[in-house]
Scaffold this motif. Structure first.
Motif, PDB file in Angstrom:
ATOM      1  N   GLN A 198       0.819  -1.211   0.000  1.00  0.00           N
ATOM      2  CA  GLN A 198       0.000   0.000   0.000  1.00  0.00           C
ATOM      3  C   GLN A 198       0.852   1.259   0.000  1.00  0.00           C
ATOM      4  OE1 GLN A 198      -2.448  -0.737   3.478  1.00  0.00           O
ATOM      5  NE2 GLN A 198      -4.249  -1.152   2.219  1.00  0.00           N
ATOM      6  N   LEU A 199       1.946   1.247   0.750  1.00  0.00           N
ATOM      7  CA  LEU A 199       2.779   2.439   0.875  1.00  0.00           C
ATOM      8  C   LEU A 199       3.926   2.474  -0.125  1.00  0.00           C
ATOM      9  CD1 LEU A 199       2.966   2.777   4.768  1.00  0.00           C
ATOM     10  CD2 LEU A 199       1.356   3.841   3.163  1.00  0.00           C
ATOM     11  N   ARG A 200       4.363   1.309  -0.588  1.00  0.00           N
ATOM     12  CA  ARG A 200       5.436   1.241  -1.585  1.00  0.00           C
ATOM     13  C   ARG A 200       4.969   0.317  -2.710  1.00  0.00           C
ATOM     14  NH1 ARG A 200       6.534   4.569   1.630  1.00  0.00           N
ATOM     15  NH2 ARG A 200       8.536   4.955   2.678  1.00  0.00           N
ATOM     16  N   PRO A 201       4.064   0.799  -3.560  1.00  0.00           N
ATOM     17  CA  PRO A 201       3.462  -0.076  -4.577  1.00  0.00           C
ATOM     18  C   PRO A 201       4.403  -0.459  -5.712  1.00  0.00           C
ATOM     19  CG  PRO A 201       2.691   2.173  -4.854  1.00  0.00           C
ATOM     20  CD  PRO A 201       3.496   2.154  -3.586  1.00  0.00           C
ATOM     21  N   GLY A 202       5.534   0.213  -5.809  1.00  0.00           N
ATOM     22  CA  GLY A 202       6.457  -0.116  -6.889  1.00  0.00           C
ATOM     23  C   GLY A 202       5.983   0.354  -8.248  1.00  0.00           C
ATOM     24  N   SER A 203       5.168   1.413  -8.283  1.00  0.00           N
ATOM     25  CA  SER A 203       4.679   1.969  -9.541  1.00  0.00           C
ATOM     26  C   SER A 203       4.947   3.469  -9.546  1.00  0.00           C
ATOM     27  CB  SER A 203       3.179   1.707  -9.703  1.00  0.00           C
ATOM     28  OG  SER A 203       2.433   2.425  -8.727  1.00  0.00           O
ATOM     29  N   VAL A 204       4.686   4.106 -10.683  1.00  0.00           N
ATOM     30  CA  VAL A 204       4.923   5.549 -10.797  1.00  0.00           C
ATOM     31  C   VAL A 204       3.762   6.348 -10.211  1.00  0.00           C
ATOM     32  CG1 VAL A 204       6.381   5.289 -12.830  1.00  0.00           C
ATOM     33  CG2 VAL A 204       3.912   5.572 -13.123  1.00  0.00           C
ATOM     34  N   LEU A 205       2.690   5.677  -9.798  1.00  0.00           N
ATOM     35  CA  LEU A 205       1.513   6.360  -9.272  1.00  0.00           C
ATOM     36  C   LEU A 205       1.817   6.943  -7.890  1.00  0.00           C
ATOM     37  CD1 LEU A 205      -1.460   6.747 -10.238  1.00  0.00           C
ATOM     38  CD2 LEU A 205      -2.055   4.837  -8.726  1.00  0.00           C
ATOM     39  N   ASP A 206       1.494   8.217  -7.698  1.00  0.00           N
ATOM     40  CA  ASP A 206       1.651   8.838  -6.383  1.00  0.00           C
ATOM     41  C   ASP A 206       0.586   8.280  -5.437  1.00  0.00           C
ATOM     42  OD1 ASP A 206       3.768  10.425  -7.207  1.00  0.00           O
ATOM     43  OD2 ASP A 206       2.456  12.074  -7.817  1.00  0.00           O
ATOM     44  N   VAL A 207       1.005   7.920  -4.235  1.00  0.00           N
ATOM     45  CA  VAL A 207       0.097   7.335  -3.249  1.00  0.00           C
ATOM     46  C   VAL A 207       0.012   8.257  -2.038  1.00  0.00           C
ATOM     47  CG1 VAL A 207      -0.362   5.367  -1.736  1.00  0.00           C
ATOM     48  CG2 VAL A 207       0.637   4.996  -4.002  1.00  0.00           C
ATOM     49  N   TYR A 208      -1.221   8.476  -1.574  1.00  0.00           N
ATOM     50  CA  TYR A 208      -1.463   9.303  -0.401  1.00  0.00           C
ATOM     51  C   TYR A 208      -2.321   8.528   0.595  1.00  0.00           C
ATOM     52  CZ  TYR A 208       0.235  13.013  -3.440  1.00  0.00           C
ATOM     53  OH  TYR A 208       1.017  13.763  -4.283  1.00  0.00           O
ATOM     54  N   VAL A 209      -2.236   8.932   1.850  1.00  0.00           N
ATOM     55  CA  VAL A 209      -3.001   8.287   2.918  1.00  0.00           C
ATOM     56  C   VAL A 209      -3.873   9.340   3.594  1.00  0.00           C
ATOM     57  CG1 VAL A 209      -2.880   7.126   5.160  1.00  0.00           C
ATOM     58  CG2 VAL A 209      -1.296   6.484   3.313  1.00  0.00           C
ATOM     59  N   ALA A 210      -5.162   9.042   3.723  1.00  0.00           N
ATOM     60  CA  ALA A 210      -6.085   9.886   4.475  1.00  0.00           C
ATOM     61  C   ALA A 210      -6.340   9.227   5.822  1.00  0.00           C
ATOM     62  CB  ALA A 210      -7.394  10.068   3.701  1.00  0.00           C
ATOM     63  N   SER A 211      -6.031   9.924   6.887  1.00  0.00           N
ATOM     64  CA  SER A 211      -6.229   9.422   8.246  1.00  0.00           C
ATOM     65  C   SER A 211      -7.385  10.190   8.878  1.00  0.00           C
ATOM     66  CB  SER A 211      -4.956   9.600   9.078  1.00  0.00           C
ATOM     67  OG  SER A 211      -5.195   9.324  10.442  1.00  0.00           O
ATOM     68  N   LEU A 212      -8.459   9.464   9.206  1.00  0.00           N
ATOM     69  CA  LEU A 212      -9.664  10.091   9.743  1.00  0.00           C
ATOM     70  C   LEU A 212      -9.905   9.601  11.169  1.00  0.00           C
ATOM     71  CD1 LEU A 212     -12.223  11.848   9.297  1.00  0.00           C
ATOM     72  CD2 LEU A 212     -13.350   9.768   8.438  1.00  0.00           C
ATOM     73  N   GLN A 213      -9.950  10.533  12.104  1.00  0.00           N
ATOM     74  CA  GLN A 213     -10.282  10.200  13.485  1.00  0.00           C
ATOM     75  C   GLN A 213     -11.756  10.505  13.731  1.00  0.00           C
ATOM     76  OE1 GLN A 213      -6.842  12.531  15.282  1.00  0.00           O
ATOM     77  NE2 GLN A 213      -6.826  10.725  16.630  1.00  0.00           N
ATOM     78  N   VAL A 214     -12.468   9.508  14.241  1.00  0.00           N
ATOM     79  CA  VAL A 214     -13.901   9.644  14.480  1.00  0.00           C
ATOM     80  C   VAL A 214     -14.204   9.311  15.934  1.00  0.00           C
ATOM     81  CG1 VAL A 214     -14.529   9.133  12.090  1.00  0.00           C
ATOM     82  CG2 VAL A 214     -14.348   7.260  13.745  1.00  0.00           C
ATOM     83  N   VAL A 215     -15.373   9.757  16.377  1.00  0.00           N
ATOM     84  CA  VAL A 215     -15.844   9.459  17.730  1.00  0.00           C
ATOM     85  C   VAL A 215     -17.265   8.926  17.635  1.00  0.00           C
ATOM     86  CG1 VAL A 215     -14.385  11.139  18.887  1.00  0.00           C
ATOM     87  CG2 VAL A 215     -16.622  11.841  18.028  1.00  0.00           C
ATOM     88  N   GLU A 216     -17.622   8.103  18.594  1.00  0.00           N
ATOM     89  CA  GLU A 216     -18.990   7.595  18.669  1.00  0.00           C
ATOM     90  C   GLU A 216     -19.837   8.582  19.469  1.00  0.00           C
ATOM     91  OE1 GLU A 216     -21.487   3.591  20.042  1.00  0.00           O
ATOM     92  OE2 GLU A 216     -19.315   3.713  20.340  1.00  0.00           O
ATOM     93  N   THR A 217     -20.936   9.019  18.870  1.00  0.00           N
ATOM     94  CA  THR A 217     -21.804  10.000  19.519  1.00  0.00           C
ATOM     95  C   THR A 217     -23.225   9.854  19.005  1.00  0.00           C
ATOM     96  OG1 THR A 217     -22.289  12.369  19.726  1.00  0.00           O
ATOM     97  CG2 THR A 217     -21.050  11.698  17.801  1.00  0.00           C
ATOM     98  N   HIS A 218     -24.190  10.158  19.852  1.00  0.00           N
ATOM     99  CA  HIS A 218     -25.596  10.054  19.450  1.00  0.00           C
ATOM    100  C   HIS A 218     -25.919  11.010  18.308  1.00  0.00           C
ATOM    101  CE1 HIS A 218     -29.849   9.126  19.866  1.00  0.00           C
ATOM    102  NE2 HIS A 218     -30.105  10.424  19.885  1.00  0.00           N
ATOM    103  N   ALA A 219     -25.185  12.101  18.208  1.00  0.00           N
ATOM    104  CA  ALA A 219     -25.426  13.085  17.148  1.00  0.00           C
ATOM    105  C   ALA A 219     -24.825  12.662  15.816  1.00  0.00           C
ATOM    106  CB  ALA A 219     -24.878  14.445  17.551  1.00  0.00           C
ATOM    107  N   GLY A 220     -24.077  11.557  15.801  1.00  0.00           N
ATOM    108  CA  GLY A 220     -23.441  11.124  14.566  1.00  0.00           C
ATOM    109  C   GLY A 220     -24.389  10.387  13.640  1.00  0.00           C
ATOM    110  N   LYS A 221     -23.835   9.839  12.578  1.00  0.00           N
ATOM    111  CA  LYS A 221     -24.611   9.093  11.577  1.00  0.00           C
ATOM    112  C   LYS A 221     -24.139   7.643  11.538  1.00  0.00           C
ATOM    113  CE  LYS A 221     -25.918  12.754   8.287  1.00  0.00           C
ATOM    114  NZ  LYS A 221     -25.581  13.885   9.145  1.00  0.00           N
ATOM    115  N   THR A 222     -25.086   6.736  11.315  1.00  0.00           N
ATOM    116  CA  THR A 222     -24.718   5.341  11.093  1.00  0.00           C
ATOM    117  C   THR A 222     -24.209   5.187   9.668  1.00  0.00           C
ATOM    118  OG1 THR A 222     -26.902   4.669  10.294  1.00  0.00           O
ATOM    119  CG2 THR A 222     -26.536   4.604  12.681  1.00  0.00           C
ATOM    120  N   VAL A 223     -23.556   4.076   9.406  1.00  0.00           N
ATOM    121  CA  VAL A 223     -23.041   3.844   8.061  1.00  0.00           C
ATOM    122  C   VAL A 223     -24.183   3.715   7.062  1.00  0.00           C
ATOM    123  CG1 VAL A 223     -22.916   1.321   8.256  1.00  0.00           C
ATOM    124  CG2 VAL A 223     -21.321   2.527   6.756  1.00  0.00           C
TER     125      VAL A 223
END
Length: 320
Positions: A198-223
């Motif tokens: 995933q991090l070193r794919p061995g191709s010319v394609l630029d790879v980025y990582v999105a890191s999302l921190q979430v919390v469980e809350t009644h005001a949130g949304k289900t999947v």
């Protein structure tokens, strides 16, 4: 559409009904949605008695071709005719919701009558998907994060088209110019698990990582709430069904049962993006007989990409 109609039929099912009980639906009202005494949903297609084909009997789904049957209605006399009957042998509302959504996408937009062979082929595709859902290891949190990325993209259609639908894909999103891997966590830090590819794919394609921190809350949304909101906004029928199928496979059979309500951490720090080249990985020599490498990395102190690059990545537009 079909699920809501099914729930109305369940509520209105007559106590003394010995036939299928249904309503006409679809283009020209050629099809019938019905329920039987077990409250199992069925979709009926007008059929030619001479169009013979062997019935299909699977774990959850039966298809009976060219049957003479009678359908009771709420306000009119029963309707008799020759129909091909597609039935779900299950009355669980959440399974019925998924089944009827798939039928709706596969059949309700057809502008011509379908032959039994076409119906059978499409139903085998649905049955195969059901099997994959049944055996899937659902990751509701991971799916929630990927849907959040799509929902916040400048081009939701572009993000959905970039979402990788193949089960062996290394990254969650791939565009002509970059790949994006999404990691979602309920932890207080940004510790995520990666594969070396995933991090070193061995191709010319630029790879980025999105890191999302979430919390469980009644005001949130289900999947499922996120899924439904986005499903309604995707106009392309082929993209919409591919999107829905991907959600089912990634979320597993309990996707609509999950009551986990999530939301990103408050503020601008919930979502961070990194260049994969800046993330450290284990060193494995080309001659080392080691494969399938998995490892954890804490990105809490890692350098994030610049805002202008971030904006381009999350646009998922033609300029990416």
């Amino acid at each position: 559409m079909l699920f809501e109609a099914y729930m109305q039929l369940v509520k209105a099912f007559p106590d003394d009904c010995e036939h299928l009980f249904g309503i006409p639906i679809g283009v020209g009202s050629r099809l019938w949605l019905s329920v039987d005494q077990h409250l199992y949903p069925s979709l009926l297609f007008p059929a030619d008695a001479s169009d013979e084909r062997s019935d299909i009997a699977l774990r959850f789904i039966d298809v009976e071709f060219s049957r003479t049957c009678q359908v009771a209605t709420e306000d009119a006399a029963p309707v008799s005719g020759t129909y091909t009957i597609v039935r779900l042998n299950e009355d669980d509302p959440e399974i019925a919701r998924v089944f009827l959504r798939l039928l709706q996408e596969k059949f309700c937009q057809a502008d011509r009558p379908l032959r039994n062979r076409e119906i059978g082929d499409r139903m085998l595709e649905i049955a195969d998907l059901f099997s994959r859902i049944e055996n899937a290891r659902g990751d509701v949190v991971g799916l929630w994060g990927e849907l959040y990325i799509i929902s916040k993209a400048a081009s939701m259609q572009g993000a959905a088209r970039s979402w990788c639908f193949h089960k062996s894909a290394r990254h969650d999103f791939v565009t002509p110019s970059f790949a994006l891997e999404v990691k979602t966590t309920l932890k207080g830090n940004r510790q995520h698990r990666f594969s070396l590819e995933q991090l070193r794919p061995g191709s010319v394609l630029d790879v980025y990582v999105a890191s999302l921190q979430v919390v469980e809350t009644h005001a949130g949304k289900t999947v499922s709430q996120l899924l439904e909101m986005m499903y309604e906004e995707i106009e392309d029928p082929e993209l919409r069904i591919a999107f829905f199928n991907q959600c089912l496979i990634k979320g597993g059979r309990d996707i609509y049962r999950s009551d986990l309500r999530l939301q990103p951490l408050v503020g601008d720090d919930a979502l961070a993006l990194f260049d994969a080249r800046d993330i450290p990985v284990p060193h494995i020599g080309p001659a080392d007989p080691i494969s399938n490498i998995r490892f954890d990395v804490d990105l809490s102190q890692a350098q994030q990409i610049e805002r202008d690059i971030r904006k381009v990545l999350l646009a998922f537009g033609d300029d990416c």
